[in-house]
Design an enzyme around this catalytic site. Sequence first.
Site, PDB file in Angstrom:
ATOM      1  N   ASP A 141       7.098  28.210  23.551  1.00 47.53           N
ATOM      2  CA  ASP A 141       7.375  27.981  24.963  1.00 47.53           C
ATOM      3  C   ASP A 141       6.611  28.947  25.884  1.00 47.53           C
ATOM      4  O   ASP A 141       7.130  29.367  26.904  1.00 47.53           O
ATOM      5  CB  ASP A 141       8.905  28.150  25.166  1.00 47.53           C
ATOM      6  CG  ASP A 141       9.365  27.611  26.510  1.00 47.53           C
ATOM      7  OD1 ASP A 141       8.627  26.816  27.095  1.00 47.53           O
ATOM      8  OD2 ASP A 141      10.446  28.019  26.969  1.00 47.53           O
ATOM      9  N   CYS A 196      20.447   7.408  22.151  1.00 49.41           N
ATOM     10  CA  CYS A 196      21.237   7.551  23.382  1.00 49.41           C
ATOM     11  C   CYS A 196      22.000   6.257  23.670  1.00 49.41           C
ATOM     12  O   CYS A 196      23.086   6.269  24.230  1.00 49.41           O
ATOM     13  CB  CYS A 196      20.332   7.873  24.568  1.00 49.41           C
ATOM     14  SG  CYS A 196      19.723   9.565  24.562  1.00 49.41           S
ATOM     15  N   CYS A 199      24.665   5.162  26.638  1.00 52.25           N
ATOM     16  CA  CYS A 199      25.258   6.380  27.215  1.00 52.25           C
ATOM     17  C   CYS A 199      24.406   6.895  28.387  1.00 52.25           C
ATOM     18  O   CYS A 199      23.184   6.775  28.383  1.00 52.25           O
ATOM     19  CB  CYS A 199      25.342   7.446  26.123  1.00 52.25           C
ATOM     20  SG  CYS A 199      25.866   9.057  26.726  1.00 52.25           S
ATOM     21  N   CYS A 206      25.384  15.509  35.864  1.00 50.76           N
ATOM     22  CA  CYS A 206      24.537  16.572  36.424  1.00 50.76           C
ATOM     23  C   CYS A 206      25.051  16.971  37.822  1.00 50.76           C
ATOM     24  O   CYS A 206      25.139  16.131  38.721  1.00 50.76           O
ATOM     25  CB  CYS A 206      23.091  16.083  36.509  1.00 50.76           C
ATOM     26  SG  CYS A 206      22.026  17.280  37.323  1.00 50.76           S
ATOM     27  N   CYS A 222      17.157  20.780  39.680  1.00 55.14           N
ATOM     28  CA  CYS A 222      17.797  21.213  38.424  1.00 55.14           C
ATOM     29  C   CYS A 222      18.253  22.679  38.546  1.00 55.14           C
ATOM     30  O   CYS A 222      17.475  23.542  38.945  1.00 55.14           O
ATOM     31  CB  CYS A 222      16.804  21.045  37.285  1.00 55.14           C
ATOM     32  SG  CYS A 222      17.349  21.748  35.746  1.00 55.14           S
ATOM     33  N   CYS A 252      24.136  19.072  31.038  1.00 58.36           N
ATOM     34  CA  CYS A 252      23.615  17.855  30.404  1.00 58.36           C
ATOM     35  C   CYS A 252      23.647  17.969  28.886  1.00 58.36           C
ATOM     36  O   CYS A 252      23.380  16.998  28.181  1.00 58.36           O
ATOM     37  CB  CYS A 252      22.221  17.496  30.923  1.00 58.36           C
ATOM     38  SG  CYS A 252      20.950  18.681  30.510  1.00 58.36           S
TER      39      CYS A 252
HETATM   40  S1  SF4 Z   1      24.418  12.511  27.206  1.00 56.43           S
HETATM   41 FE1  SF4 Z   1      22.298  11.939  27.738  1.00 56.43          FE
HETATM   42  S2  SF4 Z   1      21.038  12.778  26.094  1.00 56.43           S
HETATM   43 FE2  SF4 Z   1      23.170  12.729  25.318  1.00 56.43          FE
HETATM   44  S3  SF4 Z   1      23.361  10.727  24.262  1.00 56.43           S
HETATM   45 FE3  SF4 Z   1      24.074  10.442  26.382  1.00 56.43          FE
HETATM   46  S4  SF4 Z   1      22.215   9.727  27.458  1.00 56.43           S
HETATM   47 FE4  SF4 Z   1      21.502  10.651  25.539  1.00 56.43          FE
END
Ligand code: SF4
Length: 354
Positions: A141, A196, A199, A206, A222, A252
């Site tokens: 990084d 994902c 979801c 956020c 962010c 997140c």
């Molecule tokens: S919270 Fe976000 S990163 Fe995690 S599974 Fe759900 S959509 Fe994907």
Amino acid sequence: MEIKNKTTGLLKLSREIKKWSKELGFNNVGITDIELRQHEKYLERWLKRDFQGEMEYMKIHGKKRSRPEKLFKGTKRIISVSIDYLPPGHKGTELLDHPKKAYIASYAQGRDYHKVLRKKLKLLVERIKLATPTSSRVFVDSAPVLEKAIAEKAGIGWIGKNTLLLNKRAGSYFFLGEIYTDLDLPIDEPFEGNHCGSCSACIDICPTKAFEGPYQLDSRKCISYLTIEFKGSIPKELRPLMGNRIFGCDDCQIYCPWNKFAKFSKEDDFRPRNNLENSELVDLFSWSKEEFLKKTEGSPIRRAGYECWLRNIAIALGNADKTKKIIDALNSRKNFPSALVREHVNWALNQHLG
Ligand code: SF4
């Protein structure tokens, strides 16, 4: 015959590299080639929308990020590794929006991961060099490297809607590191699929609504960016949404269902230092510059710098429940030499006193 021997030798070496990686404490390892053009397009679109904010370094390296051979000449393969970092006993949501305590991102409570990973990766390179001559370089990084795209290609996981790398076994609480090498090692299968599904917990939860959509993070909103990378005055409309998050943000990740499977790290270096996992805002706000420098030695928190540390805590104090202790703490910094700090302190006082 010679080619066959060489191929067999490289296959054996790749297996050994994986074994040595595990011995060094890495939880996952994969090897991939250097074809990243697909991700280059995504990066270009992201930059075009100015989502990088003040992180100009995202722009200035041009195609070095997506073309590994431009960053390190002769690169043929990339060894991608991950290491879990969640400290044992991590409190998760318990501290979020706590009326008195600070929330510091879980990755930042212990020793700076750059140092930990770099040391391990260098040991891995030394081990490889004992087996065969190679020109290799390690990255953590710190250079233009598309680490998540590389890890996905190397089979470690998939890039989630929150733009982090996810792994079914470890969720997203892990660091990534890379070795660029001229060895023609056999490559692993890329991670197939995206788990994902329907979801969208990370996007919905956020606090500052920094996701423009799945996989589209506007860094300028962010909290991680605002509290660490951004050095100016934090937009007033975002301050109340930041709660008590004074360095980074885990929301997140915390609400991602895959993080039910995250494992606590076995790495002592990632354990919290200086009670950073359970500190009162007023105590952290009272640190002098010398204390800040001493207590953040070898910690990623140094990156924010003392002024921004105070700026971030002032916002959190403005969002905290009003108490005499908090008002006194804010008043004690009203004449702080930095205009940036003073402005945030005055905002916080105004939140309580009107
Ligand atoms: S919270 Fe976000 S990163 Fe995690 S599974 Fe759900 S959509 Fe994907």
